[in-house]
Structures are given as structure tokens and as C-alpha cells.
Design a protein around this motif. Structure first.
Motif, PDB file in Angstrom:
ATOM      1  N   SER A 101      45.701  47.960  32.786  1.00 24.97           N
ATOM      2  CA  SER A 101      46.615  48.823  32.037  1.00 24.97           C
ATOM      3  C   SER A 101      47.232  49.900  32.933  1.00 24.97           C
ATOM      4  CB  SER A 101      45.904  49.455  30.842  1.00 24.97           C
ATOM      5  OG  SER A 101      44.816  50.230  31.282  1.00 24.97           O
ATOM      6  N   GLU A 102      46.559  50.270  34.017  1.00 38.22           N
ATOM      7  CA  GLU A 102      47.103  51.253  34.954  1.00 38.22           C
ATOM      8  C   GLU A 102      48.115  50.638  35.899  1.00 38.22           C
ATOM      9  OE1 GLU A 102      43.171  54.047  35.592  1.00 38.22           O
ATOM     10  OE2 GLU A 102      43.525  52.407  36.976  1.00 38.22           O
ATOM     11  N   CYS A 103      47.908  49.377  36.237  1.00 38.46           N
ATOM     12  CA  CYS A 103      48.703  48.778  37.299  1.00 38.46           C
ATOM     13  C   CYS A 103      48.796  47.275  37.095  1.00 38.46           C
ATOM     14  CB  CYS A 103      48.013  49.105  38.632  1.00 38.46           C
ATOM     15  SG  CYS A 103      48.994  48.776  40.080  1.00 38.46           S
ATOM     16  N   VAL A 104      49.974  46.796  36.753  1.00 34.18           N
ATOM     17  CA  VAL A 104      50.173  45.365  36.510  1.00 34.18           C
ATOM     18  C   VAL A 104      50.267  44.607  37.824  1.00 34.18           C
ATOM     19  CG1 VAL A 104      51.712  43.664  35.440  1.00 34.18           C
ATOM     20  CG2 VAL A 104      51.309  45.862  34.340  1.00 34.18           C
ATOM     21  N   GLU A 105      50.704  45.300  38.869  1.00 37.23           N
ATOM     22  CA  GLU A 105      50.796  44.707  40.198  1.00 37.23           C
ATOM     23  C   GLU A 105      50.209  45.709  41.190  1.00 37.23           C
ATOM     24  OE1 GLU A 105      54.241  43.342  43.379  1.00 37.23           O
ATOM     25  OE2 GLU A 105      54.802  44.319  41.521  1.00 37.23           O
ATOM     26  N   THR A 128      46.924  40.842  35.941  1.00 43.10           N
ATOM     27  CA  THR A 128      47.516  41.685  36.966  1.00 43.10           C
ATOM     28  C   THR A 128      47.530  40.883  38.263  1.00 43.10           C
ATOM     29  OG1 THR A 128      47.458  43.875  37.980  1.00 43.10           O
ATOM     30  CG2 THR A 128      45.374  42.789  37.727  1.00 43.10           C
ATOM     31  N   THR A 129      48.417  41.253  39.156  1.00 43.74           N
ATOM     32  CA  THR A 129      48.548  40.555  40.430  1.00 43.74           C
ATOM     33  C   THR A 129      48.059  41.460  41.542  1.00 43.74           C
ATOM     34  OG1 THR A 129      50.479  39.370  39.584  1.00 43.74           O
ATOM     35  CG2 THR A 129      50.167  39.393  41.972  1.00 43.74           C
ATOM     36  N   LEU A 130      47.211  40.928  42.394  1.00 39.91           N
ATOM     37  CA  LEU A 130      46.723  41.654  43.565  1.00 39.91           C
ATOM     38  C   LEU A 130      47.375  41.059  44.804  1.00 39.91           C
ATOM     39  CD1 LEU A 130      44.832  43.617  45.072  1.00 39.91           C
ATOM     40  CD2 LEU A 130      43.061  41.834  44.959  1.00 39.91           C
ATOM     41  N   ARG A 131      48.029  41.926  45.571  1.00 43.24           N
ATOM     42  CA  ARG A 131      48.652  41.520  46.834  1.00 43.24           C
ATOM     43  C   ARG A 131      48.003  42.327  47.955  1.00 43.24           C
ATOM     44  NH1 ARG A 131      53.121  41.266  43.221  1.00 43.24           N
ATOM     45  NH2 ARG A 131      53.956  39.169  43.229  1.00 43.24           N
ATOM     46  N   ILE A 132      47.607  41.637  49.024  1.00 41.73           N
ATOM     47  CA  ILE A 132      46.959  42.309  50.151  1.00 41.73           C
ATOM     48  C   ILE A 132      47.676  41.924  51.436  1.00 41.73           C
ATOM     49  CG2 ILE A 132      44.838  42.537  51.501  1.00 41.73           C
ATOM     50  CD1 ILE A 132      43.274  41.909  48.951  1.00 41.73           C
ATOM     51  N   ARG A 133      47.977  42.951  52.222  1.00 40.08           N
ATOM     52  CA  ARG A 133      48.582  42.738  53.543  1.00 40.08           C
ATOM     53  C   ARG A 133      47.714  43.461  54.573  1.00 40.08           C
ATOM     54  NH1 ARG A 133      53.881  44.631  53.033  1.00 40.08           N
ATOM     55  NH2 ARG A 133      53.343  46.619  53.945  1.00 40.08           N
ATOM     56  N   VAL A 134      47.452  42.799  55.692  1.00 40.71           N
ATOM     57  CA  VAL A 134      46.659  43.388  56.772  1.00 40.71           C
ATOM     58  C   VAL A 134      47.517  43.397  58.028  1.00 40.71           C
ATOM     59  CG1 VAL A 134      44.500  43.277  58.069  1.00 40.71           C
ATOM     60  CG2 VAL A 134      44.567  42.441  55.708  1.00 40.71           C
TER      61      VAL A 134
END
Length: 144
Positions: free
Chosen positions: A118-122, A44-50
Motif C-alpha cells: 500500500s505504500e509502494c506499488v513499485e 507490487t513490483t520489486l526492481r533491483i539494480r547493482v
């Protein structure tokens, strides 16, 4: 007349019986439903923006725990000295399939976001500093 009345009742009851038989015959047992099973994603890919919508400089520290069948992995990273009006996007993190827990250490608390591959691919997490505190949103853009 009694025989005419009895004959009429028999015809009426006979008609009701035929109608009931026809309606029951039209019903059938529910068919077996086939469920489509999705293969669990391999990552899965985690993207974070602040974003800083406040008038002061802010910092945010992130603690990420990744739990897989093989091992647990712990990461610590931060956004430091985020100036007023500044927005930063952290590098995407490719995470192995598993369960995830992201703690965000902020001046007014430490919210935690939990999800699984499984809930969230991205997963997109946005932290907004505002004059009244902070806002955190998280969503799964690939599921929308």
C-alpha cells in the motif's frame, strides 16, 4: 448632552452587535469531508539494480521476506562477480500484496529495507559499490 452621549453609545454598541452577529452568522460548522479510499494493490513490483563504481569485483546477496495473510515467502538471490564499471539489473519480481523486508548482505554490513504494497506499488532499489564502501537508495517511482 448626557442624553446625546448615551444615544451615541447605544448606536455604537448596536452597530458592534450587528457586526458580531453578521460575522458569526457567516461561520458555519465544518462540512463533512469525504475521504477517498484507495483499493490496496494486488501486487507490487520489486526492481533491483547493482552498480560497481569501484576498482574491485563485488558480490551482493539479497534475502527477501514477503509476509501476506495467507503465508510467508522467503527468497534468496545474488549478484556475483560484478566487475569494476559493470551494472546489472535483476529480473523484476512481482510480489503479492503484503509486507516486505529486503536484507542486502554486503561486505561492510547488512542493511534492511522494509515497505508494504500500500505504500509502494513499485519499489526500485539501487546498490552502488564505491571506492569508499557502498550506497543504497530505494524509492517508489510510481508515487513520484
Amino acid at each position: 448632552m448626557a442624553s446625546t452621549s448615551a444615544a451615541t453609545r447605544r448606536r455604537l454598541l448596536s452597530g458592534v452587535g450587528v457586526a458580531l452577529t453578521a460575522s458569526v452568522a457567516g461561520c458555519s460548522a465544518p462540512e463533512e469531508t469525504t475521504t477517498t479510499t484507495r483499493e490496496p494493490p494486488e501486487s507490487t513490483t520489486l526492481r533491483i539494480r547493482v552498480e560497481n563504481h569501484d576498482t574491485t569485483i563485488h558480490d551482493a546477496t539479497f534475502r527477501l521476506l514477503v509476509t501476506t495473510d495467507d503465508a510467508d515467502r522467503y527468497e534468496l538471490f545474488e549478484v556475483a562477480d560484478l566487475a569494476p564499471g559493470e551494472h546489472r539489473t535483476l529480473d523484476d519480481r512481482e510480489l503479492p500484496a503484503g509486507e516486505y523486508e529486503l536484507e542486502i548482505d554486503l561486505p561492510l554490513g547488512t542493511p534492511t529495507i522494509r515497505w508494504t504494497a500500500s505504500e509502494c506499488v513499485e519499489k526500485l532499489v539501487v546498490v552502488r559499490f564505491t571506492e569508499s564502501g557502498f550506497e543504497i537508495s530505494d524509492r517508489c517511482p510510481s508515487a513520484e
